[in-house]
Design an enzyme around this catalytic site. Structure first.
Site, mmCIF file in Angstrom:
data_model
loop_
_atom_site.group_PDB
_atom_site.id
_atom_site.type_symbol
_atom_site.label_atom_id
_atom_site.label_comp_id
_atom_site.label_asym_id
_atom_site.label_seq_id
_atom_site.Cartn_x
_atom_site.Cartn_y
_atom_site.Cartn_z
ATOM 1 N N CYS A 244 1.570 -5.588 -12.425
ATOM 2 C CA CYS A 244 0.872 -4.646 -13.319
ATOM 3 C C CYS A 244 1.326 -4.855 -14.774
ATOM 4 C CB CYS A 244 1.080 -3.215 -12.845
ATOM 5 S SG CYS A 244 -0.027 -2.023 -13.623
ATOM 6 N N HIS B 89 -1.579 -3.629 -7.462
ATOM 7 C CA HIS B 89 -0.345 -3.078 -6.908
ATOM 8 C C HIS B 89 -0.180 -3.506 -5.458
ATOM 9 C CE1 HIS B 89 1.163 -0.188 -10.011
ATOM 10 N NE2 HIS B 89 -0.043 -0.432 -10.488
ATOM 11 N N GLU C 138 2.233 -3.150 -3.502
ATOM 12 C CA GLU C 138 3.036 -2.243 -2.677
ATOM 13 C C GLU C 138 2.197 -1.211 -1.941
ATOM 14 O OE1 GLU C 138 2.084 0.077 -6.154
ATOM 15 O OE2 GLU C 138 2.802 -1.979 -5.942
#
Length: 393
Positions: free
Chosen positions: A282, A366, A368
């Site tokens: 990011c 992202h 995650e």
């Protein structure tokens, strides 16, 4: 003002005003008071607690396009901030319907009460579709939002507050959400039967430079065998290298990367030259691009949601990812040797980079996945492989 909002004008306890003079009246919730920020919309259908605690949303008002928010309640385990400095992220939030009572086995609190404790101003009973269309057509808006239980709402003052706010361009917000103290992390991803467990036998050690790092990024690193030391965004190159890392992670975070690079640019360049494996995520992806000679630019409406299609150009695989960014790397400015690795299939904007001849990768989205799908978890394993290759394992 819409007819719906006019009918609410005598009972409104909340409102949002845009800098262009548009006002929506509704029902206030959460923190009592007024706040300003950039209005964006998020298309995720779950994960509202994780979204509102993501430090990348600092100074933003998050409108949820999914109409029913609150049924999962809130709990102390699903926060995404990783340090005390990042406990205040999103400033406000907007829903179509009033907050739904919790109905989930992990819920420990009503979402309204949680918003109050977090200092987040909430607003419901507004036409979120109309606001979403406005953002799509005219871009993310400077706005002011209020929760006034007594119904005393000065719309003219709200408009002036929105107009007076400076906005996100040239704002180094990462400086506000970065940890003040170095700390270690070894907690792994949540498991249904065991909850959170600690990494016992790490394969390698990475330093995470915290520009607003999400907790689940740290957990994903642990899940692929990487013990993490988290340092503040102002940490010097000498301090970072003295920790003897096997790899470096440039974390996510808020604000304008062109502003943040002025503060951290020399450190990032030094890390690139060190030869260490690097993963950028990011804001970290954008800072890496800037340090390599590329440029970034403000997006009209940004990407915010958990259902964005991205193509891995190396494998041809299309993955559905979680995104949260209002700036993007200008792919036309990439210097020789810096290659685009991922691309958004929504609008063709850049979503990843790789550096020829160096163990450096980065992604705009992202991986995650908190909230969101887990299609991109492989990127953490890809980073771990770069570290293994560098060490000859």
């Amino acid at each position: 003002m819409s007819q719906e909002n006019q009918s609410l004008s005598t009972i409104a306890t909340g409102a949002i005003a845009l800098a262009d003079g548009t006002v929506f009246l509704g029902k206030g919730s959460g923190h009592v008071g007024t706040t300003v920020g950039e209005l964006c919309f998020n298309t995720a259908v779950t994960g509202y607690q994780e979204i509102l605690t993501d430090p990348s949303y600092a100074d933003q008002i998050v409108l949820f396009t999914f109409p029913h928010i609150g049924n999962v309640g809130a709990n102390p385990e699903d926060h995404e901030e990783s340090s005390e400095a990042a406990t205040v992220s999103a400033r406000g939030t907007i829903f179509r319907e009033p907050i739904t009572p919790p109905s989930n086995w992990r819920a420990e609190d009503h979402f309204d009460a949680w918003l109050t404790r977090k200092g987040i101003v909430g607003l419901s009973s507004v036409d979120t579709r109309a606001l979403t269309r406005l953002i799509r057509e005219h871009g993310m808006q400077k706005c002011a939002i209020i929760h006034a239980p007594d119904g005393k709402i000065d719309t003219e003052a709200l408009i002036k507050a929105a107009q007076a706010w400076e906005g996100l361009e040239q704002a180094d917000l990462a400086a506000n959400v970065s940890t003040d103290e170095t700390f270690e992390h070894s907690e792994q991803l949540w498991d249904l039967s065991t909850g959170f467990t600690a990494l016992e036998n790490p394969e390698a050690h990475v330093v995470v430079i915290d520009f607003g790092v999400k907790h689940n990024i740290l957990r994903n690193l642990s899940n692929v065998g990487l013990r993490a030391t988290v340092v503040g965004g102002d940490a010097s190159l000498e301090t970072i290298l003295a920790l003897q890392p096997d790899g470096i992670v440039l974390s996510n975070g808020p604000g304008d990367p062109a502003a943040t690079i002025k503060r951290v640019g020399e450190t990032v360049k030094g890390l690139v030259e060190s030869g260490l494996p690097i993963l950028g995520i990011c804001l970290g992806h954008q800072l890496l691009a800037l340090s390599l000679g590329a440029k970034t630019k403000k997006m009209t409406q940004g990407h915010h949601g958990a259902n964005h299609p991205v193509k891995d150009l190396a494998t041809g695989k299309v993955e559905i990812v979680s995104m949260n960014h209002g700036f993007t790397v200008d792919v036309d400015t990439l210097p020789e040797g810096v290659e685009e690795s991922h691309r958004s299939l929504f609008d063709g904007t850049n979503s990843g980079l790789a550096v020829a001849g160096k163990p450096i990768i980065s992604v705009q989205h992202h991986p995650e996945a908190s909230p969101g799908p887990q299609d991109s978890f492989y990127l953490f394993e890809r980073f771990a492989d770069l570290i293994r290759d560098a060490e000859g394992k």
